[in-house]
Scaffold this motif. Structure first.
Motif, short mmCIF file in Angstrom:
data_model
loop_
_atom_site.label_atom_id
_atom_site.label_comp_id
_atom_site.label_asym_id
_atom_site.label_seq_id
_atom_site.Cartn_x
_atom_site.Cartn_y
_atom_site.Cartn_z
N GLY A 35 8.78 5.88 2.33
CA GLY A 35 8.31 5.88 3.70
C GLY A 35 8.53 4.51 4.31
O GLY A 35 9.35 3.71 3.81
N TYR A 48 1.41 8.99 16.21
CA TYR A 48 1.36 8.36 14.89
C TYR A 48 0.78 9.30 13.84
O TYR A 48 1.22 9.31 12.68
CB TYR A 48 0.53 7.08 14.98
CG TYR A 48 0.23 6.41 13.66
CD1 TYR A 48 1.16 5.60 13.03
CD2 TYR A 48 -1.03 6.57 13.05
CE1 TYR A 48 0.88 4.97 11.83
CE2 TYR A 48 -1.32 5.94 11.85
CZ TYR A 48 -0.36 5.14 11.25
OH TYR A 48 -0.65 4.52 10.06
N TYR A 49 -0.20 10.11 14.25
CA TYR A 49 -0.87 11.02 13.33
C TYR A 49 -0.27 12.42 13.30
O TYR A 49 -0.54 13.19 12.37
CB TYR A 49 -2.36 11.13 13.70
CG TYR A 49 -3.13 9.84 13.56
CD1 TYR A 49 -3.46 9.34 12.31
CD2 TYR A 49 -3.54 9.13 14.68
CE1 TYR A 49 -4.17 8.15 12.17
CE2 TYR A 49 -4.25 7.94 14.56
CZ TYR A 49 -4.56 7.46 13.30
OH TYR A 49 -5.26 6.28 13.16
N ALA A 98 1.60 13.92 10.20
CA ALA A 98 1.73 12.89 9.18
C ALA A 98 0.58 12.98 8.18
O ALA A 98 -0.43 13.63 8.41
CB ALA A 98 1.75 11.51 9.83
N TRP A 99 0.74 12.29 7.06
CA TRP A 99 -0.34 12.23 6.08
C TRP A 99 -1.46 11.28 6.55
O TRP A 99 -2.60 11.43 6.12
CB TRP A 99 0.19 11.81 4.71
CG TRP A 99 0.79 10.42 4.65
CD1 TRP A 99 2.11 10.10 4.82
CD2 TRP A 99 0.11 9.19 4.37
NE1 TRP A 99 2.29 8.74 4.69
CE2 TRP A 99 1.09 8.16 4.40
CE3 TRP A 99 -1.22 8.85 4.11
CZ2 TRP A 99 0.77 6.82 4.17
CZ3 TRP A 99 -1.54 7.52 3.89
CH2 TRP A 99 -0.55 6.53 3.91
N GLN A 100 -1.10 10.33 7.41
CA GLN A 100 -2.12 9.42 7.93
C GLN A 100 -3.15 10.21 8.73
O GLN A 100 -2.80 11.11 9.50
CB GLN A 100 -1.48 8.37 8.83
CG GLN A 100 -0.68 7.32 8.08
CD GLN A 100 0.78 7.69 7.93
OE1 GLN A 100 1.17 8.83 8.15
NE2 GLN A 100 1.60 6.72 7.56
#
Length: 359
Positions: free
Chosen positions: A11, A159-160, A163-165
């Motif tokens: 990543g 950003y989220y 995603a895994w974040q």
């Protein structure tokens, strides 16, 4: 002798590791693993290494000396176990894992295999942070009154998205466990040097009281907190505050603040904005001049704007330690401390009462 290094997880942070390894004499990136073929092949082409879809297969084929783990935070345990089974040393991105139980499983496997297990907290290698810690260790603050860390950042919904974040299973938390953990580690490291922790091997934080919430991102965007505030009591009575957020548009620079009867120091990103002591020393003016301004926006709004220089120093220190046989500053026990504090913060926020930090 060249250290052969492989990376598990390709990543954004893997690029920092790859760039760092390329800058270190006696280190070579030989392989990287991830499940996505296109991403893996692009990474391999860019950094002149080999892509594997499976970490175990990569370790078996390449005979590496060090596995650098850059998978999502809640997927650090499995590649660490695979490395331990093969006698390969492990350097793992922050956090070592998202719970202390999973960290302890990693440590047990590493101890049984006789391998090194080290962590990444690149702010410990930031020269201005080290300057502050040296002052704390020298007693220039006259015993600490407060030790605070603030990470007032912003992340867009994009950003989220997908995603895994921001997920519980893989991020283990939100603004604290992911972005602000660097500040948590740095401030406890500094406070410990000043004697706030009593036993140098234990966690310097004794008790926390905290609130967490999602204030700027909807439940459909992330599962965990984007805003957290905590009050700390260190073991010697020093008080502290932690702010961790990805909810504060447009995002501003992170801060560390340490103060006591005899002095105050404050860092804003890489700039030393306050450096005042009751007893002025000749070198203090030189310190102010050296660290008097910052050109970095850090990760306040863009995680890709973070420079990799401190990562390079961090990785190089681990490689130097394994070559020399000397202790590594961020061994598993040391890298565990920030997660221990954050676990207590999450527990306090859930229970609505103070929580002691087991050490």
């Amino acid at each position: 002798m060249t250290d052969r290094i492989a990376i598990a997880g390709i990543g954004a942070v893997a690029s920092m590791h790859a760039e760092s390894v390329a800058d270190i004499d006696g280190a070579e990136l030989v392989a990287g693993s991830c499940r996505t073929e296109q991403r893996g092949r692009e990474f391999a082409d860019e950094y002149g290494c080999t892509w594997y879809a499976d970490t175990g297969a990569m370790l078996d084929a390449e005979g590496v000396d060090v596995l650098s783990i850059c998978t999502p935070s809640g997927a650090h345990l499995e590649p660490a176990l695979a490395a331990a089974e093969r006698g390969v040393d492990v350097l793992c991105e922050k956090p070592l894992e998202i719970t202390t139980d999973r960290i302890d499983e990693m440590v047990a496997a590493a101890d049984a295999a006789g391998i090194r297990l080290g962590g990444i907290f690149n702010q410990r290698y930031n020269p201005v942070v080290r300057q502050l810690r040296a002052a704390a260790a020298a007693g220039r603050f006259g015993g600490l009154s407060v030790a605070n860390a603030y990470v007032p950042w912003w992340r867009d919904d994009d950003y989220y998205d997908g995603a895994w974040q921001g997920t519980q299973d893989l991020d283990g938390g939100g603004a604290l466990m992911n972005q602000s953990i660097h500040g948590v580690d740095a401030i406890q490291w500094i406070a410990s040097a000043a004697g706030a922790g009593g036993d140098a091997d234990g966690n310097p934080v004794e008790e926390v009281f905290a609130y967490t919430d999602r204030r700027a991102h909807g439940d459909d965007i992330m599962e965990v907190e984007d805003s957290a505030v905590a009050v700390l009591r260190y073991r010697d009575g020093t008080l502290g505050q932690i702010l961790g957020a990805t909810s504060m548009y447009p995002g501003s620079l992170k801060r560390l603040q340490v103060a006591g009867r005899d002095g105050t120091a404050e860092i804003m990103e890489d700039e030393l904005v306050t450096w005042q002591f009751r007893e002025e020393r000749e070198e203090d003016s030189e310190v102010r001049a050296e660290f008097g301004e910052t050109e970095s926006g850090g990760g306040a709004a863009d995680p890709m704007s973070i420079d990799y220089a401190n990562h390079r120093r961090n990785i190089e220190d681990f490689l130097d330690a394994r070559r020399s046989g000397e202790p590594y500053m961020l061994d598993a026990g040391e890298a565990r401390k920030a997660v221990e504090i954050i676990e207590a913060i999450y527990e306090s926020a859930e229970r609505g009462e103070p929580v002691r930090v087991d050490s």
